[in-house]
Design a protein around this motif. Structure first.
Motif, PDB file in Angstrom:
ATOM      1  N   UNK A   1       0.704  -1.221   0.143  1.00 57.22           N
ATOM      2  CA  UNK A   1      -0.114   0.002   0.196  1.00 57.22           C
ATOM      3  C   UNK A   1       1.045   1.409  -0.012  1.00 57.22           C
ATOM      4  N   UNK A   2       1.964   1.078   0.721  1.00 59.32           N
ATOM      5  CA  UNK A   2       2.884   2.420   0.835  1.00 59.32           C
ATOM      6  C   UNK A   2       3.501   2.872  -0.426  1.00 59.32           C
ATOM      7  N   UNK A   3       3.998   1.662  -0.954  1.00 62.74           N
ATOM      8  CA  UNK A   3       4.574   1.654  -2.370  1.00 62.74           C
ATOM      9  C   UNK A   3       3.700   2.518  -3.156  1.00 62.74           C
ATOM     10  N   UNK A   4       2.327   1.828  -3.406  1.00 63.27           N
ATOM     11  CA  UNK A   4       1.440   2.199  -4.165  1.00 63.27           C
ATOM     12  C   UNK A   4       1.221   3.781  -4.143  1.00 63.27           C
ATOM     13  N   UNK A   5       1.086   4.331  -2.853  1.00 57.15           N
ATOM     14  CA  UNK A   5       0.721   5.702  -2.332  1.00 57.15           C
ATOM     15  C   UNK A   5       1.870   6.694  -3.126  1.00 57.15           C
TER      16      UNK A   5
ATOM     17  N   UNK B   1       5.040  11.073  -2.363  1.00 61.66           N
ATOM     18  CA  UNK B   1       5.627  11.023  -1.301  1.00 61.66           C
ATOM     19  C   UNK B   1       5.411  12.192  -0.396  1.00 61.66           C
ATOM     20  N   UNK B   2       4.534  13.362  -1.089  1.00 62.40           N
ATOM     21  CA  UNK B   2       4.464  14.558  -0.077  1.00 62.40           C
ATOM     22  C   UNK B   2       3.122  14.581   0.292  1.00 62.40           C
ATOM     23  N   UNK B   3       2.135  13.426  -0.056  1.00 61.62           N
ATOM     24  CA  UNK B   3       1.019  13.323   0.480  1.00 61.62           C
ATOM     25  C   UNK B   3      -0.068  14.377  -0.177  1.00 61.62           C
ATOM     26  N   UNK B   4      -1.202  14.363   0.562  1.00 58.47           N
ATOM     27  CA  UNK B   4      -2.245  15.148  -0.046  1.00 58.47           C
ATOM     28  C   UNK B   4      -3.286  15.798   0.800  1.00 58.47           C
ATOM     29  N   UNK B   5      -3.624  16.833   0.686  1.00 60.77           N
ATOM     30  CA  UNK B   5      -4.710  17.309   1.503  1.00 60.77           C
ATOM     31  C   UNK B   5      -6.164  16.738   1.559  1.00 60.77           C
TER      32      UNK B   5
ATOM     33  N   UNK C   1      -7.980  10.644   8.215  1.00 57.46           N
ATOM     34  CA  UNK C   1      -7.864  11.405   7.005  1.00 57.46           C
ATOM     35  C   UNK C   1      -8.505  12.684   7.361  1.00 57.46           C
ATOM     36  N   UNK C   2      -9.536  12.814   7.629  1.00 60.31           N
ATOM     37  CA  UNK C   2     -10.466  14.016   7.911  1.00 60.31           C
ATOM     38  C   UNK C   2      -9.954  14.758   9.167  1.00 60.31           C
TER      39      UNK C   2
ATOM     40  N   UNK D   1      -2.768  13.459   4.562  1.00 65.44           N
ATOM     41  CA  UNK D   1      -2.401  12.114   4.713  1.00 65.44           C
ATOM     42  C   UNK D   1      -1.234  11.870   3.732  1.00 65.44           C
ATOM     43  N   UNK D   2      -0.310  11.051   4.011  1.00 62.64           N
ATOM     44  CA  UNK D   2       0.758  10.789   3.350  1.00 62.64           C
ATOM     45  C   UNK D   2       1.208   9.532   3.332  1.00 62.64           C
ATOM     46  N   UNK D   3       2.383   8.845   2.658  1.00 64.40           N
ATOM     47  CA  UNK D   3       2.634   7.455   2.473  1.00 64.40           C
ATOM     48  C   UNK D   3       2.723   6.617   4.123  1.00 64.40           C
ATOM     49  N   UNK D   4       3.085   7.612   4.778  1.00 64.28           N
ATOM     50  CA  UNK D   4       3.523   7.078   6.459  1.00 64.28           C
ATOM     51  C   UNK D   4       2.321   6.979   7.298  1.00 64.28           C
ATOM     52  N   UNK D   5       1.085   7.802   6.991  1.00 61.93           N
ATOM     53  CA  UNK D   5       0.075   7.921   7.817  1.00 61.93           C
ATOM     54  C   UNK D   5      -0.512   6.289   8.081  1.00 61.93           C
TER      55      UNK D   5
END
Lengths: 295, 304, 286
Positions: free
Chosen positions: B99-103, B113-117, B191-192, B197-201
């Motif tokens: 999952x982390x690799x996919x993200x 890698x920077x994640x998303x809002x 997430x909310x 959220x990012x790959x390590x969440x």
């Protein structure tokens, strides 16, 4: 062609470290029936201890390596006696040891992070062998050569130990049924302690060699190793350590090749994708359980 | 700890309780699975994308995310339910790793890698408590139901359960679907609350700590995971001041001690019943009525 | 191994076979636990399987209920081959069982244990459980009542709210029987149902067997209490070292020399008769 050969060498060297780790991990799984997620932290502590001994105590790298391996082994024994032994005695199910190992993992990782700090460091350049070997136009770093040699020695040694010695038959007897083993004169507890020491010491060795190859000592060395070693054990099966070791090497080669020729981003995805496919298609591992233990 | 900090911690405790219930949903059918962390990740990023980028209404995006979690639970179950316990646990851990690799690599949808809002609309007490109440209601209704008793039977002794015409795989399949739906919901609320959220969440750490919470609270009653999650979220925060960076050491040590000495956790229905049974017998003995030959044979197979 | 004696002058009903086992064989490693066993049990018969420890009796029961798969041979239950079926499908064909080493679910109350056995009878779904529909409520009440009746019927007097695992040995065995009956079986397999019971309790179990037979069940039991066997079993199979030594009416079987020898070894007649007498009286309350 030259590049391919060089990458193959690099892959084998990287894979040797995974394979080493996998051997110890498989030992615990096959002989004690414990999926020990704390196994990676033994590797971390081996590396951290050797680094400390080299930089703070001024020991030579080789002495530090030996002491680091011993410390990792001792941690393995401590974990086994403090956490797993009481569970064995109670006859707890399969899940309890996994959960206990998660506890150990949290403790050792937290302590490692506190001890190592967030910044990555490497062994002082003058303390470790650094002169590369050249052979047929291929470059091999000392760390790579040591890793491959260590793997060959450990796999041969452990395999002979398990299959050819009295101690090996004692381990097999204990793995099948500790109580009956005691009846035929095997000291079950001492045998299990020896296995715990051996497995954790090998993890420590893998951790130190991993740190040496990466030129990077950090609190998270063990995490990466755990994931790869775990994949190697699942794919290779844990009945015969040679299977896990071989797959460990293959994973290293796959990683290096896929980051060279496909995409470095999906490097891990390929490893774990293979892992999942094998799990679904052949749950008993590629080589099956040519097994000493019937789980 | 300040009141604001305490409230924030309690909110995360609530989210963790949802994750813990998700793990409990499959554990109660005898399957140790960290897959809810993966389900949570997929649903959370889907939520972020549909509610944030596409502009779907938030409640609808929540429903989509929960449904997606349930669907993934079903697919996962079909693929891996026949594995032996060790390998099955390993497979679900592998899912979390993949999952982390996919993200990291699906940058367009996840931010890489920077994640998303993520929209914070669901990060309120009302939504959190509401969802927890719904989750607890579902689990408590199921507890005494036909499915619930079958699940208990499968967990305690799958071979015997089979001779009662119960198909363990079917029960475990249902467990995975529930686990997926709860995991999806937990991921979305996580997430909310974080709004980022990012790959390590959603990674191994979350899975392991949540599992620890389930064990602490007890995996034999739905209230166990909730109690465990709250305790396990509050404890490190309370310990942070006196212990500093070592707070988690206590968590780990506690986990080992619990599994050794209290394998059925804080909420242990069996122990309560045991005490009650003894109490009754004593009352009977006091009346000097003849009791059946009691050899107190307790096959104390505590399978955790 | 040859079947040394077979006689069918048994007293019980002899209709079509409920359980028909032919040439059943199972080996564990090098040890042949069950060796070419053929047993046919007609509907509504009480059939005993006897033999010394290690004769392979429980292995036969385990194969009928699907716990282990036979190496070869067939097992037909009411005409359907179940030898390769998973246990839960065999259970759906009407086979229920109890265990030599009692296997109750830890943590369940007496009542819950029996209600869990009623899984197949219930129509409740996840949805109806969540909505707590009137049908769901009615069903819950009905299965609880039915379970309470079954517990009464097998003679469990203990409080239904106690943990099943805390009951006395005999009560635990009775709860197991109630759990098996809750599946509404046509064939009931009992593995040493009276082990650990005294004479009066064993007798009560015997009467229960006859009652169950009258209600249409076929019963196959492994039993060491010879008095009980002679009193309640209409036919028996005597096994030794995995093979069938004799089959037929219990009194006839027990008189065969090979059976006596398998049980008591070659000894002087006096000693043998003494042991046999003791065996017929049954282990008292041990």
């Amino acid at each position: 062609m030259q590049l391919l050969a060089q990458q193959l060498v690099n892959g084998i060297a990287l894979g040797s470290i995974y394979a080493l780790f996998a051997v110890g991990f498989a030992l615990i799984l096959a002989k004690m029936g414990i999926l020990n997620v704390a196994h990676g932290t033994f590797a971390t502590w081996g590396a951290l201890a050797s680094y400390y001994l080299v930089t703070e105590r001024g020991l030579s790298f080789w002495v530090a390596l030996a002491l680091g391996v011993l410390l990792a082994g001792a941690l393995g024994v401590a974990a086994d006696q403090l956490a797993f032994e009481p569970l064995r005695r109670r006859g707890a199910g399969v899940f309890a040891p996994i959960i206990a190992s998660i506890g150990i993992w949290i403790v050792l990782l937290t302590l490692a992070e506190a001890h190592a700090g967030p910044t990555a460091v490497s062994y002082p350049a003058e303390s470790v062998p650094a002169e590369p070997f050249r052979f047929l136009g291929l470059i091999m770093l000392p760390a790579q050569v040591i890793s491959v040699l260590a793997l060959v020695v450990v796999v041969t040694g452990v395999h002979l130990l398990l299959t050819r010695t009295r101690f090996g038959s004692a381990i097999r007897a204990v793995a099948v049924d500790p109580r009956s083993a005691t009846i035929v004169g095997v000291n079950a507890r001492r045998t299990l302690i020896a296995v715990a020491f051996l497995a954790a010491a090998i993890a420590g060795l893998a951790g130190i060699l991993g740190a040496l190859s990466d030129n990077n000592v950090s609190a998270t060395i063990g995490e990466g190793l755990l994931l790869k070693g775990f994949a190697a054990v699942v794919v290779g099966g844990y009945g015969d350590i040679r299977g896990a070791a071989l797959v460990g090497v293959v994973i290293g080669v796959l990683e290096v090749m896929s980051s060279q020729y496909i995409s470095s981003g999906f490097r891990d995805a390929i490893t774990f994708g293979v892992l999942l496919v094998v799990l679904v298609a052949r749950p008993q591992g590629v080589f099956g359980e040519r097994q000493l233990v019937r789980a | 700890m300040s009141t604001t900090a305490l409230l924030t911690t309690l909110q995360f405790a609530g989210v963790n309780a949802l994750f813990a219930l998700a793990i409990y949903a499959s554990l109660r059918t005898g399957v140790l699975s960290l897959a809810p962390v993966f389900f949570g990740a997929v649903s959370a990023f889907t939520f972020g994308y549909t509610a944030g980028t596409v502009g779907l209404s938030v409640p609808l995006a929540l429903v989509v995310g929960v449904g997606l979690g349930a669907a993934m639970g079903a697919v996962t179950a079909v693929l891996i339910i026949r594995l032996d316990s060790h390998y099955l646990a390993m497979a679900t851990i592998a899912m979390v790793l993949i999952g982390r690799v996919l993200i990291i690599n699906l940058v367009e949808y996840t931010g890489g890698p920077t994640g998303t809002l993520v929209p914070g609309d669901l990060g309120t007490w009302a939504w959190l408590i509401g969802s927890l109440v719904v989750a607890c209601y579902v689990m408590s209704r199921l507890a005494g139901s036909r499915y619930g008793l079958a699940a208990d039977a499968v967990r305690e002794d799958p071979a015997v359960a089979q001779t009662l015409a119960i198909s363990p795989r079917r029960i475990q399949f249902v467990g995975f679907v529930i686990s997926g739906a709860l995991g999806g919901a937990a991921g979305i609320f996580q997430a909310s609350f974080l709004q980022y959220i990012g790959p390590d969440t959603f990674y191994t750490h979350l899975g392991f700590v949540t599992l620890a919470a389930v064990v602490l609270g007890g995996a034999f009653h739905w209230a166990g995971p909730v109690v465990g999650a709250i305790a396990f979220t509050l404890l490190p925060e309370l310990l942070r001041e006196p212990m500093g960076e070592y707070d988690r050491v206590v968590t780990g040590v506690l986990l080992v001690i619990i599994i050794i000495y209290m394998p059925r956790g804080l909420v242990d229905v069996r122990r309560l019943r045991l005490l009650r049974s003894r109490g009754r017998r004593r009352a009977v003995d006091d009346d000097a009525t003849p009791t059946p030959t009691d050899r107190d044979t307790t096959p104390a197979q505590v399978t955790t | 191994m040859t079947v040394l004696g077979e006689r069918d002058d048994v007293t019980g009903p002899s209709g079509p076979a409920a359980v028909d086992i032919t040439h059943l064989t199972k080996a564990f490693g090098g040890l042949t636990a069950v060796d070419d066993v053929t047993i046919s049990v007609p509907e509504r018969r009480i059939h005993g399987i006897l033999g010394p420890n290690g004769a392979g009796k429980t292995t036969v029961l385990n194969m009928i209920s699907g716990f282990i798969t036979a190496d070869s041979g067939t097992i037909e239950v009411f005409g359907h081959d179940v030898a390769r079926m998973p246990p839960f499908k065999i259970a759906r064909r009407g086979v229920a069982r109890t265990y030599q080493n009692i296997r109750l679910f830890p943590g369940m109350t007496v009542l819950e244990t029996v209600v869990a056995g009623a899984y197949l009878q219930r129509r409740s779904t996840i949805l109806s459980a969540l909505l707590l529909s009137p049908a769901e409520r009615r069903e819950r009440r009905e299965v609880r009542e039915q379970a309470a009746e079954l517990l009464d019927r097998v003679g469990v007097r203990a409080d239904h709210g106690t943990l099943a695992e805390t009951l006395s040995y005999g009560d635990q065995r009775r709860v197991e029987i109630a759990r098996a009956l809750a599946t509404n079986p046509r064939v009931l397999l009992l593995d040493e149902p009276t082990a650990g019971m005294n004479d009066a309790e064993s007798e009560a179990v015997g009467r229960l067997l006859v009652e169950l037979q009258a209600s249409g069940l076929t019963l196959i039991l492994i039993e060491h209490n010879m008095r009980l066997v002679e009193q309640f079993c209409e036919s028996v199979t005597v096994m030794s070292s995995g093979a069938v030594l004799a089959q037929g009416a219990p009194t006839w079987c027990l008189e065969q020399d090979d059976v006596k020898e398998a049980y008591f070894g070659k000894r002087s007649d006096a000693a043998r008769i003494a042991t046999l007498r003791r065996a017929r009286r049954g282990p008292s309350g041990s």
